[in-house]
Scaffold this active site. Structure first.
Site, PDB file in Angstrom:
ATOM      1  N   GLY A  29       0.729  -1.309  -0.167  1.00  0.00           N
ATOM      2  CA  GLY A  29      -0.367  -0.364  -0.404  1.00  0.00           C
ATOM      3  C   GLY A  29       0.658   1.095   0.087  1.00  0.00           C
ATOM      4  N   ALA A  30       1.875   1.631  -0.632  1.00  0.00           N
ATOM      5  CA  ALA A  30       3.019   2.310  -0.350  1.00  0.00           C
ATOM      6  C   ALA A  30       3.016   3.374  -1.683  1.00  0.00           C
ATOM      7  CB  ALA A  30       4.627   1.923  -0.661  1.00  0.00           C
TER       8      ALA A  30
ATOM      9  N   GLY B 186       1.554   4.907   3.972  1.00  0.00           N
ATOM     10  CA  GLY B 186       2.575   3.542   3.291  1.00  0.00           C
ATOM     11  C   GLY B 186       3.578   4.500   2.081  1.00  0.00           C
TER      12      GLY B 186
ATOM     13  N   SER C  10      -4.729  -1.316  14.374  1.00  0.00           N
ATOM     14  CA  SER C  10      -5.139  -0.093  15.034  1.00  0.00           C
ATOM     15  C   SER C  10      -6.138  -0.010  16.353  1.00  0.00           C
ATOM     16  CB  SER C  10      -6.615   0.529  13.594  1.00  0.00           C
ATOM     17  OG  SER C  10      -7.232   1.436  14.102  1.00  0.00           O
TER      18      SER C  10
ATOM     19  N   TYR D  56     -14.710  -3.217  10.241  1.00  0.00           N
ATOM     20  CA  TYR D  56     -12.841  -2.710   9.967  1.00  0.00           C
ATOM     21  C   TYR D  56     -11.910  -3.532  11.585  1.00  0.00           C
ATOM     22  CZ  TYR D  56      -9.154   0.206  10.060  1.00  0.00           C
ATOM     23  OH  TYR D  56      -7.871   0.654  10.399  1.00  0.00           O
TER      24      TYR D  56
END
Length: 305
Positions: free
Chosen positions: A25-26, A31, A158, A183
């Site tokens: 996810g960069a 990211g 998270s 989530y």
């Protein structure tokens, strides 16, 4: 796409010269700043991105702002376990050693939707995909780690995990779906995965830790509708993606936590996770079920070729 990464890192990052770092996810958000920080510290960074165009934008930007340390781009769609498996294989084949893996990619689905494998999107992208990706890369990580400087696996979880539970009877949320519930469950799965992975790694010279980045104004909440509008109003009041990357960079590089494993970090300090994360039976059950789901999806994908 225009990006600006002008703000300097809050804390100096130890030299990562000679080390190879993989960041998922960069292409944007946390990211992107994690990859930039590692590149500035001298690491050879592999950007795992869904879009070639966005990956190339990130590549050029990081090269420019890290003094010419150009990263590589590997494509992967984390909503497809076959794509994840193929990307991990390309990385394992292309790099003799991997020293840092940052599992950063994440999803936040406002309504229940399924991946190409038939799994609930949030659970699949946030947990099953990094579960598979990490396990495929463990041999390369173990081959590069040393007792004095271990390879590191870092997973972005998270504090939503603190309010979560794991519904083993309905991991795919087929009976009841809540965007926040899905989530939170996926983030608790990240912590459980990290704890169980840390137990399984010895005597390999690899550590596994996870973290809470803070409430960060990334694009994850750009989901449209009322929820998207609320997120747009909230974003100026929370951490920037660059600030959110600071904890990831700390866990990935800090010398003072060398050898520490199976921990959950908040604001660059170990913190107590959800008590469920300390339940060995729950961690083992999730690992076993994750293996089953991943293997079933890959077998189905290969059979359809």
């Amino acid at each position: 796409m225009k990006l600006s990464l002008d703000r300097k890192e809050k804390r100096p990052i130890p030299s990562q010269a000679g080390r190879i770092a993989v960041v998922t996810g960069a292409s944007s958000g946390i990211g992107l700043y994690t990859a930039l920080g590692l590149a500035k510290a001298g690491a050879k960074v592999v950007l795992v991105c869904r879009s070639q165009a966005r990956g190339d934008d990130a590549k050029r930007l990081i090269a420019r702002q890290s003094g010419g340390n150009e990263p590589d781009v590997v494509l992967a769609n984390f909503a497809s376990l076959k794509s994840v498996d193929n990307a991990a294989q390309r990385i394992a084949d292309g790099y003799n050693e991997i020293h840092i893996l940052v599992n950063n990619v994440g999803a936040f689905a406002p309504v229940r939707e399924l991946t190409v494998d038939g799994y609930e999107m949030t659970f699949a992208v946030n947990h099953l995909a990094p579960f598979l990706f990490t396990n495929r890369l463990v041999p390369a990580l173990a081959g590069s780690g040393e007792e004095r400087r271990k390879a590191r696996i870092v997973t972005v979880a998270s504090n939503a995990s603190n309010r979560a539970s794991i519904d083993f009877g309905d991991l795919q949320a087929s009976r009841r779906y809540s965007v926040f519930g899905a989530y939170a469950q996926s983030k608790l799965a990240n912590v459980l995965f990290t704890v169980e992975l840390a137990r399984r790694l010895p005597p390999k010279p690899v550590t596994a830790n996870c973290l809470h980045p803070g409430v960060v104004g990334t694009g994850i909440g750009n989901v449209g509708g009322v929820m998207g509008a609320a997120w747009s109003l909230l974003k100026p009041l929370v951490l920037t993606p660059e600030q959110g990357a600071e904890n990831s960079l700390y866990v990935a590089t800090a010398t003072e936590i060398e050898g520490k494993t199976g921990l959950y970090f908040v604001k660059e300090r170990p913190a107590r996770p959800n008590p469920i994360a300390e339940d060995r039976h729950a961690a083992l059950r999730l690992w076993t079920e994750s293996e089953r789901l991943v293997e079933a999806a890959l077998e189905k994908a290969h059979a359809s070729v």
